[in-house]
Design a protein around this motif. Structure first.
Motif, mmCIF file in Angstrom:
data_model
loop_
_atom_site.group_PDB
_atom_site.id
_atom_site.type_symbol
_atom_site.label_atom_id
_atom_site.label_comp_id
_atom_site.label_asym_id
_atom_site.label_seq_id
_atom_site.Cartn_x
_atom_site.Cartn_y
_atom_site.Cartn_z
ATOM 1 N N PRO A 137 -70.826 -20.388 -43.705
ATOM 2 C CA PRO A 137 -70.429 -19.280 -42.839
ATOM 3 C C PRO A 137 -69.255 -19.662 -41.931
ATOM 4 N N GLU A 138 -68.519 -18.664 -41.499
ATOM 5 C CA GLU A 138 -67.398 -18.880 -40.587
ATOM 6 C C GLU A 138 -67.917 -19.227 -39.190
ATOM 7 N N THR A 139 -67.034 -19.711 -38.331
ATOM 8 C CA THR A 139 -67.402 -20.097 -36.971
ATOM 9 C C THR A 139 -67.998 -18.918 -36.212
ATOM 10 N N PHE A 140 -67.407 -17.739 -36.354
ATOM 11 C CA PHE A 140 -67.883 -16.563 -35.629
ATOM 12 C C PHE A 140 -69.311 -16.196 -36.033
ATOM 13 N N GLU A 141 -69.646 -16.386 -37.295
ATOM 14 C CA GLU A 141 -70.991 -16.067 -37.771
ATOM 15 C C GLU A 141 -72.033 -17.056 -37.252
ATOM 16 N N HIS A 142 -71.610 -18.281 -36.975
ATOM 17 C CA HIS A 142 -72.517 -19.307 -36.458
ATOM 18 C C HIS A 142 -72.683 -19.239 -34.947
ATOM 19 N N ALA A 143 -71.689 -18.717 -34.257
ATOM 20 C CA ALA A 143 -71.672 -18.763 -32.796
ATOM 21 C C ALA A 143 -72.781 -17.917 -32.190
ATOM 22 N N THR A 144 -73.303 -18.402 -31.060
ATOM 23 C CA THR A 144 -74.302 -17.664 -30.294
ATOM 24 C C THR A 144 -73.995 -17.803 -28.820
ATOM 25 N N GLY A 145 -74.577 -16.951 -28.015
ATOM 26 C CA GLY A 145 -74.476 -17.064 -26.566
ATOM 27 C C GLY A 145 -73.060 -16.934 -26.041
ATOM 28 N N LEU A 146 -72.717 -17.806 -25.106
ATOM 29 C CA LEU A 146 -71.423 -17.753 -24.433
ATOM 30 C C LEU A 146 -70.266 -18.027 -25.389
ATOM 31 N N GLU A 147 -70.494 -18.903 -26.381
ATOM 32 C CA GLU A 147 -69.438 -19.174 -27.353
ATOM 33 C C GLU A 147 -69.094 -17.911 -28.147
ATOM 34 N N LYS A 148 -70.103 -17.138 -28.510
ATOM 35 C CA LYS A 148 -69.859 -15.897 -29.260
ATOM 36 C C LYS A 148 -69.105 -14.893 -28.392
ATOM 37 N N LYS A 149 -69.452 -14.808 -27.110
ATOM 38 C CA LYS A 149 -68.757 -13.902 -26.197
ATOM 39 C C LYS A 149 -67.296 -14.318 -26.024
ATOM 40 N N GLU A 150 -67.059 -15.634 -25.995
ATOM 41 C CA GLU A 150 -65.689 -16.132 -25.912
ATOM 42 C C GLU A 150 -64.895 -15.747 -27.159
ATOM 43 N N LEU A 151 -65.487 -15.930 -28.331
ATOM 44 C CA LEU A 151 -64.801 -15.582 -29.571
ATOM 45 C C LEU A 151 -64.558 -14.076 -29.679
ATOM 46 N N GLU A 152 -65.502 -13.272 -29.195
ATOM 47 C CA GLU A 152 -65.301 -11.820 -29.182
ATOM 48 C C GLU A 152 -64.139 -11.434 -28.269
ATOM 49 N N ALA A 153 -64.038 -12.089 -27.103
ATOM 50 C CA ALA A 153 -62.939 -11.808 -26.176
ATOM 51 C C ALA A 153 -61.599 -12.200 -26.791
ATOM 52 N N ILE A 154 -61.565 -13.310 -27.509
ATOM 53 C CA ILE A 154 -60.327 -13.750 -28.165
ATOM 54 C C ILE A 154 -59.947 -12.765 -29.267
ATOM 55 N N ARG A 155 -60.938 -12.290 -30.028
ATOM 56 C CA ARG A 155 -60.658 -11.284 -31.058
ATOM 57 C C ARG A 155 -60.141 -9.986 -30.444
ATOM 58 N N ALA A 156 -60.607 -9.663 -29.234
ATOM 59 C CA ALA A 156 -60.186 -8.435 -28.570
ATOM 60 C C ALA A 156 -58.785 -8.561 -27.968
ATOM 61 N N GLY A 157 -58.221 -9.768 -27.978
ATOM 62 C CA GLY A 157 -56.854 -9.949 -27.493
ATOM 63 C C GLY A 157 -56.726 -10.782 -26.232
ATOM 64 N N ASN A 158 -57.832 -11.184 -25.610
ATOM 65 C CA ASN A 158 -57.786 -12.014 -24.406
ATOM 66 C C ASN A 158 -57.817 -13.483 -24.842
ATOM 67 N N LEU A 159 -56.649 -14.113 -24.925
ATOM 68 C CA LEU A 159 -56.569 -15.485 -25.436
ATOM 69 C C LEU A 159 -57.053 -16.530 -24.433
ATOM 70 N N ASP A 160 -57.253 -16.136 -23.174
ATOM 71 C CA ASP A 160 -57.721 -17.062 -22.148
ATOM 72 C C ASP A 160 -58.879 -16.422 -21.379
ATOM 73 N N PRO A 161 -60.060 -16.265 -22.002
ATOM 74 C CA PRO A 161 -61.143 -15.527 -21.350
ATOM 75 C C PRO A 161 -61.711 -16.212 -20.109
ATOM 76 N N PHE A 162 -61.544 -17.521 -19.961
ATOM 77 C CA PHE A 162 -62.077 -18.232 -18.801
ATOM 78 C C PHE A 162 -60.993 -18.591 -17.781
#
Length: 127
Positions: free
Chosen positions: A36-61
C-alpha cells in the motif's frame, strides 16, 4: 546416552517450531496485491498532515523558515502557533553566522535584540 536423546528431542522441537508455515496478511493490500501507498498506511496526526498537504498546504505545522521584512512595533511579524509560546529564531543581519533564539509569548508584540518586532498569532490545530 540419555543426554544425546534429550538433545535430539530438543533439536526436533526447535526445528518443528521454525519450519511451521507462517500466515502472512496485509490489512489493506492494493487491488492485485502489492504494498500500500504511504497515505493508505497513515493514521492519526500523520494522516491529517498528508491530507493537508494534498489539499495544498505544504507546511501544515508552520515549520518552514520564513524570510520577511523587519517587523515594526505597529506592524510586527506574525508568527503562527497553536500554543501560548513558541521558540523563534531571528537572523538579525544577512551576514550573521548565528541565530538569535528567544521565546515568543502570546499577547503584546516582542522585540528582538536587533530591533525586529514579532507577535504570536493564535491558530487552530490540525483537525
Amino acid at each position: 546416552m540419555a543426554s544425546l536423546a534429550l538433545r535430539t528431542a530438543a533439536f526436533l522441537n526447535i526445528k518443528k517450531a521454525i519450519s511451521r508455515p507462517v500466515v502472512r496478511c496485509m490489512a489493506t493490500a492494493k487491488e492485485g496485491g502489492g504494498i500500500p501507498e504511504t497515505f493508505e498506511h497513515a493514521t492519526g496526526l500523520e494522516k491529517k498532515e498528508l491530507e493537508a498537504i494534498r489539499a495544498g498546504n505544504l507546511d501544515p505545522f508552520d515549520l518552514q523558515v520564513k524570510h520577511c521584512a523587519p517587523g515594526t512595533r505597529d506592524a510586527p511579524i506574525e508568527v503562527p502557533s497553536v500554543f501560548e509560546k513558541r521558540v523563534v529564531g531571528c537572523i538579525c543581519e544577512e551576514e550573521m553566522t548565528h541565530v538569535n533564539w528567544f521565546n515568543l509569548y502570546s499577547g503584546d508584540p516582542q522585540r528582538c535584540d536587533c530591533g525586529h518586532w514579532f507577535q504570536l498569532k493564535k491558530r487552530e490545530p490540525i483537525q
